[in-house]
Design a protein around this motif. Structure first.
Motif, PDB file in Angstrom:
ATOM      1  N   ALA A   1       0.820  -1.209   0.000  1.00 47.10           N
ATOM      2  CA  ALA A   1       0.000   0.000   0.000  1.00 47.10           C
ATOM      3  C   ALA A   1       0.856   1.260   0.000  1.00 47.10           C
ATOM      4  N   VAL A   2       1.916   1.261   0.805  1.00 46.23           N
ATOM      5  CA  VAL A   2       2.796   2.442   0.864  1.00 46.23           C
ATOM      6  C   VAL A   2       3.455   2.697  -0.476  1.00 46.23           C
ATOM      7  N   VAL A   3       3.962   1.641  -1.092  1.00 54.10           N
ATOM      8  CA  VAL A   3       4.611   1.794  -2.398  1.00 54.10           C
ATOM      9  C   VAL A   3       3.614   2.272  -3.449  1.00 54.10           C
ATOM     10  N   ALA A   4       2.400   1.735  -3.401  1.00 52.04           N
ATOM     11  CA  ALA A   4       1.395   2.113  -4.383  1.00 52.04           C
ATOM     12  C   ALA A   4       0.928   3.552  -4.205  1.00 52.04           C
ATOM     13  N   LEU A   5       0.785   4.002  -2.962  1.00 48.34           N
ATOM     14  CA  LEU A   5       0.271   5.337  -2.696  1.00 48.34           C
ATOM     15  C   LEU A   5       1.350   6.410  -2.741  1.00 48.34           C
ATOM     16  N   ALA A   6       2.513   6.093  -2.202  1.00 46.37           N
ATOM     17  CA  ALA A   6       3.557   7.103  -2.106  1.00 46.37           C
ATOM     18  C   ALA A   6       4.388   7.209  -3.382  1.00 46.37           C
ATOM     19  N   GLY A   7       4.448   6.116  -4.139  1.00 47.06           N
ATOM     20  CA  GLY A   7       5.180   6.166  -5.394  1.00 47.06           C
ATOM     21  C   GLY A   7       6.654   6.436  -5.195  1.00 47.06           C
ATOM     22  N   LYS A   8       7.153   7.438  -5.903  1.00 46.56           N
ATOM     23  CA  LYS A   8       8.583   7.743  -5.879  1.00 46.56           C
ATOM     24  C   LYS A   8       9.024   8.443  -4.598  1.00 46.56           C
ATOM     25  N   ALA A   9       8.068   8.889  -3.780  1.00 46.96           N
ATOM     26  CA  ALA A   9       8.443   9.608  -2.554  1.00 46.96           C
ATOM     27  C   ALA A   9       9.244   8.719  -1.608  1.00 46.96           C
TER      28      ALA A   9
END
Length: 203
Positions: free
Chosen positions: A114-122
């Motif tokens: 979920a973090v990778v999907a929502l935050a993306g490159k951040a």
């Protein structure tokens, strides 16, 4: 709630009873491992698990936990997952092992995706790396604390276990010998020494 007693090693190296809490339910096991998996950023999971299950919840004695950790480190696979299976099995058998492994892996996996999907490159930026590096320092402290406690327990058991412990540490840390070779040599030596010690005490 009533507490029960289990055998553990006392301060002088002899056997002493330690009070532990009543056996938890499967839901409690799952939620406890979920808490550990979701709050252990930066590594140091073994140290955090020892603090949670031995010192806080008192589901295991320190001796039981360290014995299980030693076994899990000698087995293939991820140590903390092996340890979650071992602790769960120790508490509630096969279903406890499944609850422990599921609690350790599934919620943290969902959160990571979920973090990778929502935050993306951040999450790939320098700020995220700085934050994780800071948390890792605390995680290393937990691991060091557990390592020192384990080393102290080994030292209290006599000269032979201390020599085996020191030789294993030097072989891996100083000489950088292959892990499989070191385990293949030192593990049988440790087992033989422990068996001999138990046999001698039985006499």
């Amino acid at each position: 709630m009533y507490s029960i007693k289990r055998q553990g090693f006392g301060e002088e190296g002899g056997m002493a009873e330690q009070a532990v809490a009543p056996l938890p339910s499967l839901v409690q096991i799952f939620l406890a491992f979920t808490k550990v998996g979701l709050t252990s950023f930066g590594g140091g999971l073994s140290g955090w698990m020892m603090r949670e299950f031995v010192q806080n919840r008192r589901w295991l004695t320190e001796g039981e936990f360290l014995d299980g950790l030693s076994l899990c480190q000698a087995l293939p696979g991820v140590n903390v997952v092996n340890l979650s299976i071992w602790i769960g099995y120790r508490l509630r058998g096969g279903r406890g092992a499944l609850a422990g492994a599921a609690g350790m892996v599934v919620p943290s996996l969902i959160l990571a995706v979920a973090v990778v999907a929502l935050a993306g490159k951040a999450v790939q930026g320098p700020t995220a790396h700085w934050l994780l590096a800071g948390v890792a320092a605390a995680a290393l402290g937990l691991s060091l604390q557990m390592g020192l406690r384990a080393a102290w327990r080994v030292a209290k058991r006599g000269v032979a276990p201390t020599v085996i412990f020191a030789a294993t540490f030097l072989a891996l840390f100083a000489l950088r010998l292959p892990l499989l070779w070191v385990v293949g040599v030192m593990a049988p030596m440790g087992i033989a020494q422990a068996a001999w010690s138990l046999k001698r005490k039985g006499r």
